[in-house]
Design an enzyme around this catalytic site. Structure first.
Site, PDB file in Angstrom:
ATOM      1  N   HIS A 185     -13.954  15.112  20.449  1.00 52.06           N
ATOM      2  CA  HIS A 185     -14.743  16.102  21.168  1.00 52.06           C
ATOM      3  C   HIS A 185     -14.478  16.046  22.675  1.00 52.06           C
ATOM      4  O   HIS A 185     -14.214  17.068  23.305  1.00 52.06           O
ATOM      5  CB  HIS A 185     -16.229  15.870  20.899  1.00 52.06           C
ATOM      6  CG  HIS A 185     -17.114  16.865  21.579  1.00 52.06           C
ATOM      7  ND1 HIS A 185     -17.409  18.094  21.029  1.00 52.06           N
ATOM      8  CD2 HIS A 185     -17.761  16.820  22.776  1.00 52.06           C
ATOM      9  CE1 HIS A 185     -18.198  18.757  21.856  1.00 52.06           C
ATOM     10  NE2 HIS A 185     -18.428  18.005  22.918  1.00 52.06           N
ATOM     11  N   HIS A 201     -12.510  17.797  27.789  1.00 47.51           N
ATOM     12  CA  HIS A 201     -12.766  17.399  29.175  1.00 47.51           C
ATOM     13  C   HIS A 201     -11.670  16.480  29.702  1.00 47.51           C
ATOM     14  O   HIS A 201     -11.943  15.544  30.455  1.00 47.51           O
ATOM     15  CB  HIS A 201     -14.118  16.685  29.267  1.00 47.51           C
ATOM     16  CG  HIS A 201     -15.281  17.528  28.844  1.00 47.51           C
ATOM     17  ND1 HIS A 201     -15.809  18.516  29.629  1.00 47.51           N
ATOM     18  CD2 HIS A 201     -16.006  17.535  27.689  1.00 47.51           C
ATOM     19  CE1 HIS A 201     -16.821  19.102  28.999  1.00 47.51           C
ATOM     20  NE2 HIS A 201     -16.956  18.525  27.817  1.00 47.51           N
ATOM     21  N   LYS A 243     -13.705  29.422  26.561  1.00 40.73           N
ATOM     22  CA  LYS A 243     -14.745  28.502  27.016  1.00 40.73           C
ATOM     23  C   LYS A 243     -15.005  28.817  28.486  1.00 40.73           C
ATOM     24  O   LYS A 243     -14.112  28.744  29.326  1.00 40.73           O
ATOM     25  CB  LYS A 243     -14.360  27.029  26.863  1.00 40.73           C
ATOM     26  CG  LYS A 243     -15.543  26.123  27.243  1.00 40.73           C
ATOM     27  CD  LYS A 243     -15.329  24.659  26.921  1.00 40.73           C
ATOM     28  CE  LYS A 243     -16.637  23.892  27.186  1.00 40.73           C
ATOM     29  NZ  LYS A 243     -16.490  22.435  26.995  1.00 40.73           N
TER      30      LYS A 243
END
Length: 304
Positions: A185, A201, A243
């Site tokens: 994730h 990230h 996103k």
């Protein structure tokens, strides 16, 4: 000899009983052992002040030099917007990190290849060993956590602890399919059943995906670059899905990022975790996976 896997699971339960969780039955919280551990670790975390966290984060940050990465973020005539400059097309990434990319499916609801792959487990082991070199970011983290009583065990046990925390698979999409993990994730990104991009990230992952034509920087919402030299916030499409804003550290190795996120997960879970990057300060947010408080659900920097 105590079997290693049950030991690691016990350690995770022991160190994270201070987290709120719906996974435990209401009556479990009234058990003396649970209550004792919960109170003990809440007290230990509260005893660590923000300045101690900032100082440790800065030590971790400075333990590895910035990588020579050049960001673009401007439109060139006749060319799409790029996050990285054209002369960065042959940047050599951490092979222990990128080796893991191919084992994971971005689509939630699909079992990840790591669940049944011996090759993936070996790649995970090599990644943890590589980021845990002596005097590096993970070594600094280990020293701090043991000093503060938040981890009890030798360095070998701590590496197993990290591996479980980051790589243990779980279901994020609803159901029983093991389709996610903290590592996937945070560092690799995922796509939900409703085609929303979540996580992602990490600049190395973005670089590799942009090089492959799957990551496309956009101007809507948050936009690169920021005024902060070590962290950024961008909007993009990935595999065709949008996103609208994701934050990430720039130019640092996976070892530094793993150490910073783990630090905040251990000392300020579910809260703002103040860190010092030398040139400025910011907060990191980390959350446990709701059904197992010892596993990372997400982690990311907040831009002031």
């Amino acid at each position: 000899m105590v079997p290693l896997k049950p030991l690691i699971v016990s350690l995770l339960l022991f160190f994270f009983l201070g987290f709120p969780s719906k996974a435990l039955d209401e009556t479990d919280w009234h058990n003396d052992a649970f209550l004792h551990d919960e109170e003990q670790h809440i007290i230990q975390r509260r005893a660590i002040n923000d300045n101690e966290i900032r100082a440790t984060a800065l030590q971790i940050w400075n333990s590895v030099k910035d990588l020579n990465v050049q960001y673009d973020g401007v439109t060139h005539k006749g060319k799409p917007l790029k996050l990285f400059t054209e002369n960065q097309r042959t940047l050599r990434l951490d092979p222990y990190f990128t080796r893991l990319f191919g084992f994971y499916s971005a689509r939630l609801g699909v079992e990840d290849g790591c669940v049944r792959s011996i090759g993936c487990k070996e790649a995970q082991n090599r990644f943890i060993e590589n980021i845990s070199q002596n005097n590096g970011p993970i070594s600094i983290l280990y020293g701090f956590l043991t000093k503060k009583g938040l981890f009890k065990g030798d360095y070998k046990a701590f590496k197993e602890f990290l591996k479980t925390m980051w790589f243990e698979p779980y279901n994020r999409s609803g159901g029983t399919v093991l389709d996610s993990s903290g590592f996937e994730h945070v560092f690799l990104g995922e796509i939900t059943k409703k085609n929303a991009v979540v996580g992602l990230h990490n600049w190395m992952r973005m670089y590799d995906e942009e090089l492959g034509g799957r990551f496309v920087l956009t101007r809507d919402g948050n936009y690169f670059p920021t005024a902060k030299p070590a962290v950024s916030d961008v909007s993009f499409t990935w595999n065709g899905f949008k996103k609208k804003g994701t934050t990430f550290f720039m130019k640092k190795s996976p070892a530094v990022e793993t150490a910073l996120y783990t630090l905040c997960f251990m000392v300020r879970p579910g809260q703002k975790c103040p860190i010092d990057l030398g040139s400025f300060q910011l907060n990191v947010k980390t959350f446990a996976w709701t059904k197992d408080k010892g596993l990372i659900g997400t982690a990311y920097p907040e831009i002031p």
